[in-house]
Design an enzyme around this catalytic site. Structure first.
Site, PDB file in Angstrom:
ATOM      1  N   CYS A 140       0.951  -1.220  -0.068  1.00 24.80           N
ATOM      2  CA  CYS A 140       0.208   0.061  -0.121  1.00 24.80           C
ATOM      3  C   CYS A 140       0.814   1.389  -0.073  1.00 24.80           C
ATOM      4  O   CYS A 140       1.619   1.639  -1.025  1.00 24.80           O
ATOM      5  CB  CYS A 140      -0.992   0.057   1.287  1.00 24.80           C
ATOM      6  SG  CYS A 140      -2.200   1.314   1.120  1.00 24.80           S
ATOM      7  N   ASP A 188     -10.457  -3.204  -5.643  1.00 21.67           N
ATOM      8  CA  ASP A 188      -9.713  -2.441  -5.124  1.00 21.67           C
ATOM      9  C   ASP A 188      -9.712  -1.012  -5.721  1.00 21.67           C
ATOM     10  O   ASP A 188      -9.288  -0.720  -6.947  1.00 21.67           O
ATOM     11  CB  ASP A 188      -8.140  -2.866  -5.657  1.00 21.67           C
ATOM     12  CG  ASP A 188      -7.182  -1.932  -4.713  1.00 21.67           C
ATOM     13  OD1 ASP A 188      -7.386  -0.778  -4.192  1.00 21.67           O
ATOM     14  OD2 ASP A 188      -5.955  -2.556  -4.541  1.00 21.67           O
ATOM     15  N   HIS A 220      -8.321  -4.678  -1.601  1.00 22.10           N
ATOM     16  CA  HIS A 220      -7.284  -3.958  -0.903  1.00 22.10           C
ATOM     17  C   HIS A 220      -6.602  -4.390   0.522  1.00 22.10           C
ATOM     18  O   HIS A 220      -7.535  -4.429   1.119  1.00 22.10           O
ATOM     19  CB  HIS A 220      -7.467  -2.265  -1.255  1.00 22.10           C
ATOM     20  CG  HIS A 220      -6.391  -1.736  -1.026  1.00 22.10           C
ATOM     21  ND1 HIS A 220      -5.430  -1.182  -1.884  1.00 22.10           N
ATOM     22  CD2 HIS A 220      -5.789  -1.115   0.239  1.00 22.10           C
ATOM     23  CE1 HIS A 220      -4.536  -0.393  -1.397  1.00 22.10           C
ATOM     24  NE2 HIS A 220      -4.667  -0.440  -0.266  1.00 22.10           N
TER      25      HIS A 220
END
Length: 252
Positions: A140, A188, A220
């Site tokens: 991320c 996502d 995600h």
């Protein structure tokens, strides 16, 4: 952009069970988690975390598994003691957090402050720990800095692996100078299909080895914060880890 700014999905997830085997210490004025393999090696992996940070047991357990497979591993505190707690109730202002609103000293979590931490971590791995080759994993938030530091031509990161990236710009992805793999989630909003396809086009143009793997049925954060009671998530997380080992086994 090739991936969008972090959102609420970037701090939601499931805490995993386990006991970390590494230790916390300091590099300059920031903390790091380190774990050593059974035998001394000259290859290391730098984990650049999501916004939950270096003390999150989930990422420490990933580091321990990497060490069990023969790598020295370091996870720096990218946030100067100001990570985002897992599963915060209500809304949380991610852009304000980025600019330092919640930090006691107002320190922003942007490249001018995060970059020196990455630089110092790489230098420490090469000098104190004798790493002649360094791979980096970015989850991320951390994906941005894998892209920015994937520069083996100037002694930075030699190979990169990122999962469900956020905040990576087209310019940063175009500037990489080494092999990069991406593990992506089907669900996502931060790294949707159109941005994934744009990233693939850039990687093809760059001419360096690349791999993009898309996992169906996961969202995600699956590679770090996924619910392991969900069969699809467990498969995607475990496969991503195996692919990390294969990727670094080939390119480090």
């Amino acid at each position: 952009m090739t991936s969008s700014l972090p959102g609420s999905c970037c701090y939601q997830g499931v805490k995993h069970e386990g006991v970390a085997k590494g230790e916390l210490s300091k590099v300059g004025d920031f903390e790091v988690y380190t774990v050593h393999p059974a035998e001394r090696v000259e290859k290391g992996i730098l984990i650049l975390t999501d916004i939950i940070g270096h003390k999150f047991i989930n990422v420490q357990l990933i580091a321990d598994q990497l060490a069990a497979n023969g790598y020295f591993v370091m996870i720096p505190d990218l946030f100067d003691g100001d990570p985002v707690p897992l599963n915060l109730p209500g809304s949380f202002d991610i852009p304000a957090w980025h600019t330092g609103k919640y930090h006691p000293a107002g320190t922003a979590h942007l490249p001018p402050n995060v970059g020196p931490i990455v630089d110092a971590s790489i230098a420490e791995m090469r000098t104190k720990y004798g790493c002649k080759a360094i791979g980096a994993i970015g989850h991320c938030f951390g994906a941005k800095y894998v892209a920015r530091y994937l520069r083996p031509d100037i002694g930075k990161i030699d190979a990169g692996f990122i999962a469900h990236p956020s905040y990576v710009t087209e310019e940063e992805l175009r500037a990489i100078k080494g092999p990069l793999a991406i593990a992506a989630a089907e669900i996502d909003a931060i790294f949707p299909a159109e941005e994934r396809h744009a990233s693939e086009a850039i990687l093809k143009e760059n001419g360096f080895p690349y791999q993009v793997t898309l996992f169906s049925g996961v969202a995600h954060g699956f590679a770090v914060r996924g619910d392991l009671s969900n069969r699809a998530v467990k498969y995607a997380k475990e496969t991503t880890f195996i692919q990390c080992l294969q990727w670094f086994g080939e390119y480090l």
